[in-house]
Design a protein around this motif. Structure first.
Motif, short mmCIF file in Angstrom:
data_model
loop_
_atom_site.label_atom_id
_atom_site.label_comp_id
_atom_site.label_asym_id
_atom_site.label_seq_id
_atom_site.Cartn_x
_atom_site.Cartn_y
_atom_site.Cartn_z
N GLU A 183 0.83 -1.21 0.00
CA GLU A 183 0.00 0.00 0.00
C GLU A 183 0.87 1.27 0.00
O GLU A 183 0.66 2.16 0.83
CB GLU A 183 -0.93 0.00 1.21
N PRO A 184 1.81 1.40 -0.93
CA PRO A 184 2.75 2.52 -0.87
C PRO A 184 2.12 3.88 -1.09
O PRO A 184 2.70 4.90 -0.69
CB PRO A 184 3.76 2.19 -1.97
N THR A 185 0.94 3.93 -1.71
CA THR A 185 0.28 5.22 -1.96
C THR A 185 -0.83 5.49 -0.96
O THR A 185 -1.51 6.50 -1.05
CB THR A 185 -0.31 5.27 -3.38
N GLY A 186 -1.00 4.60 0.03
CA GLY A 186 -2.15 4.69 0.93
C GLY A 186 -2.21 5.95 1.76
O GLY A 186 -3.29 6.40 2.12
N ALA A 187 -1.05 6.54 2.08
CA ALA A 187 -1.02 7.74 2.92
C ALA A 187 -0.77 9.01 2.11
O ALA A 187 -0.50 10.06 2.68
CB ALA A 187 0.05 7.59 4.00
N LEU A 188 -0.86 8.91 0.78
CA LEU A 188 -0.51 10.04 -0.08
C LEU A 188 -1.75 10.65 -0.74
O LEU A 188 -2.75 9.96 -0.98
CB LEU A 188 0.47 9.59 -1.18
N ASP A 189 -1.65 11.94 -1.08
CA ASP A 189 -2.70 12.55 -1.89
C ASP A 189 -2.56 12.04 -3.33
O ASP A 189 -1.59 11.38 -3.68
CB ASP A 189 -2.63 14.07 -1.82
N SER A 190 -3.54 12.35 -4.16
CA SER A 190 -3.58 11.75 -5.50
C SER A 190 -2.37 12.14 -6.34
O SER A 190 -1.82 11.30 -7.07
CB SER A 190 -4.87 12.15 -6.21
N ARG A 191 -1.91 13.38 -6.24
CA ARG A 191 -0.77 13.80 -7.06
C ARG A 191 0.52 13.12 -6.59
O ARG A 191 1.29 12.62 -7.41
CB ARG A 191 -0.60 15.32 -7.00
N SER A 192 0.72 13.09 -5.26
CA SER A 192 1.92 12.43 -4.74
C SER A 192 1.90 10.94 -5.06
O SER A 192 2.93 10.34 -5.39
CB SER A 192 2.03 12.64 -3.23
N GLY A 193 0.72 10.34 -4.97
CA GLY A 193 0.59 8.93 -5.31
C GLY A 193 0.91 8.67 -6.77
O GLY A 193 1.60 7.69 -7.10
N ALA A 194 0.45 9.55 -7.64
CA ALA A 194 0.74 9.41 -9.07
C ALA A 194 2.23 9.53 -9.34
O ALA A 194 2.79 8.80 -10.17
CB ALA A 194 -0.04 10.45 -9.87
N ASP A 195 2.90 10.47 -8.64
CA ASP A 195 4.35 10.63 -8.81
C ASP A 195 5.08 9.35 -8.40
O ASP A 195 6.01 8.90 -9.08
CB ASP A 195 4.85 11.80 -7.97
N LEU A 196 4.68 8.77 -7.27
CA LEU A 196 5.34 7.56 -6.79
C LEU A 196 5.12 6.40 -7.75
O LEU A 196 6.05 5.66 -8.08
CB LEU A 196 4.84 7.19 -5.40
N LEU A 197 3.90 6.24 -8.23
CA LEU A 197 3.61 5.16 -9.16
C LEU A 197 4.37 5.32 -10.47
O LEU A 197 4.83 4.34 -11.06
CB LEU A 197 2.11 5.09 -9.43
N ALA A 198 4.52 6.56 -10.92
CA ALA A 198 5.31 6.82 -12.13
C ALA A 198 6.76 6.40 -11.92
O ALA A 198 7.40 5.84 -12.82
CB ALA A 198 5.21 8.29 -12.51
#
Length: 256
Positions: A183-198
């Motif tokens: 769940e690496p994006t679970g604590a992130l907002d949508s933009r930060s999550g998108a950056d991490l996934l990229a």
């Protein structure tokens, strides 16, 4: 997060040898009639140089599977393999060294040391192992996550998204055989999550990394090459080249 062109990692070993695999994996909690099987005979392999997402309803066993694959938990029966190495029967010290030397981890909690700078947190696995920093690779990873200007900042001086990117860079700086992300994006907002996934997608496409990620988010799963679906401790389906809509449809069918 732009980065200069880089030299990819060496070609991964032959595809016939998966990066990690579980065979007839059973994980039971409790005994007798009260026993609960979090994993109920799971057999699955994860290819090298690929990004695989694991999904399923709450209680499906997805995090348990990830933790057993990573040697953070042990099976009741069955086997987990990392490449050609079986984790069965390994002692705690052996598992610790295996995780340190061959795996990377990104969790929902960033797990950064608050007194260390971003650069020091990224280098921490190498320092603990007594290994020298490959400066060219360090610079490549830092550029890929866009943290060049934040290396001397402590976690308290970084946003949540920046802290998670530090954690992702830390997971890759040792050039692990496989990265496990829970769940690496679970604590992130949508933009930060998108950056991490990229960044995770780039790590696979450009650096030849192998990533296994547990997520509940269909958008996150759509960044993967393959999605494996669990329900009631068993593998129920999988998708290749997934789209968000296809993931959503499968999750609905599984009762999430």
């Amino acid at each position: 997060m732009s980065a200069p062109s880089t030299t990819p990692l060496a070609s991964p070993p032959a595809q016939s040898q998966p990066a990690a695999a579980a065979v007839d994996a059973v994980k039971a909690y409790g005994t007798g009639e009260a026993a609960v099987r979090a994993l109920d005979g799971v057999t699955v392999a994860f290819e090298r140089g690929r990004f695989t997402a694991i999904m399923g309803p709450s209680g499906s066993g997805k995090s348990t599977l990830l933790h057993c694959l990573a040697g953070l938990d042990t099976l009741t029966s069955g086997e987990v393999r990392l490449g050609d190495r079986s984790l069965s029967g390994l002692k705690d010290k052996q598992l610790t060294l295996l995780r340190r030397d061959r795996m990377g981890f990104v969790f929902q909690a960033f797990n950064l040391l608050p007194t260390l700078t971003a650069a020091e947190n990224i280098r921490l696995p190498l320092d603990l192992a007594g290994q020298k920093v490959d400066q060219a690779w360090f610079d490549t990873v830092v550029a890929a996550v866009g943290l060049q200007a934040r290396l001397e900042h402590t976690p308290a001086q970084l946003s949540g998204g920046q802290q998670q990117r530090v954690a992702a860079a830390r997971a890759l700086v040792t050039r692990p055989e496989i990265v496990f992300a829970d769940e690496p994006t679970g604590a992130l907002d949508s933009r930060s999550g998108a950056d991490l996934l990229a960044f995770l997608r780039r790590a696979v496409d450009e650096f030849g990394q192998t990533i296994v990620m547990v997520t509940h988010d269909p958008v996150a799963a759509s960044h993967a090459d393959r999605v494996v679906f669990l329900a009631d401790g068993r593998i129920r389906d999988e998708l290749h080249a997934p789209t968000t809509d296809a993931v959503l449809d499968t999750m609905k069918r599984l009762g999430n």
